[in-house]
Design a protein around this motif. Structure first.
Motif, PDB file in Angstrom:
ATOM      1  N   ILE A 178      -0.738 -30.381 -61.717  1.00 11.21           N
ATOM      2  CA  ILE A 178      -1.763 -31.194 -62.373  1.00 11.21           C
ATOM      3  C   ILE A 178      -2.877 -30.299 -62.926  1.00 11.21           C
ATOM      4  O   ILE A 178      -3.322 -30.469 -64.058  1.00 11.21           O
ATOM      5  N   ILE A 179      -3.288 -29.310 -62.131  1.00 10.64           N
ATOM      6  CA  ILE A 179      -4.342 -28.399 -62.587  1.00 10.64           C
ATOM      7  C   ILE A 179      -3.860 -27.618 -63.816  1.00 10.64           C
ATOM      8  O   ILE A 179      -4.576 -27.470 -64.802  1.00 10.64           O
ATOM      9  N   ASP A 180      -2.593 -27.168 -63.772  1.00  3.98           N
ATOM     10  CA  ASP A 180      -2.029 -26.416 -64.888  1.00  3.98           C
ATOM     11  C   ASP A 180      -2.019 -27.260 -66.165  1.00  3.98           C
ATOM     12  O   ASP A 180      -2.484 -26.813 -67.221  1.00  3.98           O
ATOM     13  N   HIS A 181      -1.514 -28.487 -66.055  1.00  2.00           N
ATOM     14  CA  HIS A 181      -1.459 -29.355 -67.240  1.00  2.00           C
ATOM     15  C   HIS A 181      -2.845 -29.815 -67.670  1.00  2.00           C
ATOM     16  O   HIS A 181      -3.086 -30.085 -68.841  1.00  2.00           O
ATOM     17  N   GLY A 182      -3.778 -29.919 -66.707  1.00  2.00           N
ATOM     18  CA  GLY A 182      -5.144 -30.311 -67.032  1.00  2.00           C
ATOM     19  C   GLY A 182      -5.880 -29.211 -67.785  1.00  2.00           C
ATOM     20  O   GLY A 182      -6.644 -29.473 -68.711  1.00  2.00           O
ATOM     21  N   ARG A 183      -5.591 -27.962 -67.403  1.00  2.00           N
ATOM     22  CA  ARG A 183      -6.279 -26.827 -68.056  1.00  2.00           C
ATOM     23  C   ARG A 183      -5.577 -26.374 -69.319  1.00  2.00           C
ATOM     24  O   ARG A 183      -6.197 -25.909 -70.266  1.00  2.00           O
ATOM     25  N   HIS A 184      -4.259 -26.453 -69.294  1.00  2.00           N
ATOM     26  CA  HIS A 184      -3.472 -25.999 -70.451  1.00  2.00           C
ATOM     27  C   HIS A 184      -2.542 -27.119 -70.900  1.00  2.00           C
ATOM     28  O   HIS A 184      -1.328 -27.026 -70.729  1.00  2.00           O
ATOM     29  N   PRO A 185      -3.120 -28.193 -71.413  1.00  2.00           N
ATOM     30  CA  PRO A 185      -2.280 -29.338 -71.777  1.00  2.00           C
ATOM     31  C   PRO A 185      -1.244 -28.988 -72.846  1.00  2.00           C
ATOM     32  O   PRO A 185      -1.536 -28.234 -73.774  1.00  2.00           O
ATOM     33  N   ARG A 186      -0.031 -29.539 -72.675  1.00  2.00           N
ATOM     34  CA  ARG A 186       1.027 -29.340 -73.661  1.00  2.00           C
ATOM     35  C   ARG A 186       0.857 -30.373 -74.774  1.00  2.00           C
ATOM     36  O   ARG A 186       0.348 -31.464 -74.533  1.00  2.00           O
ATOM     37  N   ASN A 187       1.290 -29.999 -75.962  1.00  2.00           N
ATOM     38  CA  ASN A 187       1.231 -30.918 -77.113  1.00  2.00           C
ATOM     39  C   ASN A 187      -0.186 -31.415 -77.383  1.00  2.00           C
ATOM     40  O   ASN A 187      -0.381 -32.552 -77.777  1.00  2.00           O
ATOM     41  N   PHE A 188      -1.164 -30.534 -77.139  1.00  2.00           N
ATOM     42  CA  PHE A 188      -2.564 -30.915 -77.350  1.00  2.00           C
ATOM     43  C   PHE A 188      -2.953 -30.564 -78.779  1.00  2.00           C
ATOM     44  O   PHE A 188      -3.394 -29.450 -79.064  1.00  2.00           O
ATOM     45  N   LYS A 189      -2.710 -31.485 -79.685  1.00  2.00           N
ATOM     46  CA  LYS A 189      -3.001 -31.262 -81.108  1.00  2.00           C
ATOM     47  C   LYS A 189      -2.862 -32.583 -81.842  1.00  2.00           C
ATOM     48  O   LYS A 189      -2.342 -33.563 -81.297  1.00  2.00           O
ATOM     49  N   LYS A 190      -3.327 -32.575 -83.083  1.00  2.00           N
ATOM     50  CA  LYS A 190      -3.152 -33.733 -83.935  1.00  2.00           C
ATOM     51  C   LYS A 190      -1.811 -33.568 -84.634  1.00  2.00           C
ATOM     52  O   LYS A 190      -1.495 -32.463 -85.086  1.00  2.00           O
TER      53      LYS A 190
END
Ligand code: ZN
Length: 153
Positions: free
Chosen positions: A13-25
């Protein structure tokens, strides 16, 4: 849940919270939906590209707590490649998993990495954080109008 597993889940959860995947428009989304969780202040926009009833791409952007961002990140990973029907079923299953797991009618295995978010059940106020991206996805699919950006408030 044993301690080792709990730590592993927290790390994910911390990993995905800090480095979210597919974080873009997304450049050419067919669905775009804004969601807001006033309890925590999480605000997300979910983008989907749907072709032939299949989610070919999914992304999100916005700001929120680690749980809401990690959940959105995991969701976009999970729904890519799914049909709309499968995505809808996953929404229902995930919602049941965090709110009333005893009524879950699919196996835990089919939820994959999403099970890491089961810990929010111990913190009722965080359930809305964990489900925000999913409610936003559902609202987007229900509206079926790409030009519409509607808040889920
Ligand atoms: Zn939150």
């Amino acid at each position: 849940m044993n301690e080792e597993l709990r730590e592993l889940y927290q790390e994910l959860i911390i990993d995905h919270g800090r480095h979210p995947r597919n974080f873009k428009k997304l450049d050419n989304p067919t669905y775009c939906q804004e969601g807001f969780n006033p309890l925590c202040g999480d605000r997300l926009v979910v983008y989907l590209r749907v072709e032939n009833d299949c989610v070919v791409d999914a992304s999100f952007e916005g700001t929120g707590c680690a749980i809401s961002v990690a959940s959105a990140s995991l969701m976009t990973e999970q729904i890519k490649g799914k049909t709309l029907e499968q995505a809808e079923r996953l929404f229902k299953a995930f919602h049941q998993f965090v709110t009333e797991p005893e009524s879950l009618d699919i196996t835990m295995e089919s939820l994959g990495k999403l099970t890491v978010l089961g810990g929010v059940r111990e913190f009722p106020s965080r359930i809305k954080c964990a489900t925000l991206a999913w409610h936003t996805l559902k609202a987007g699919l229900d509206h079926q109008d790409p030009s519409l950006v509607v808040s889920t408030e």
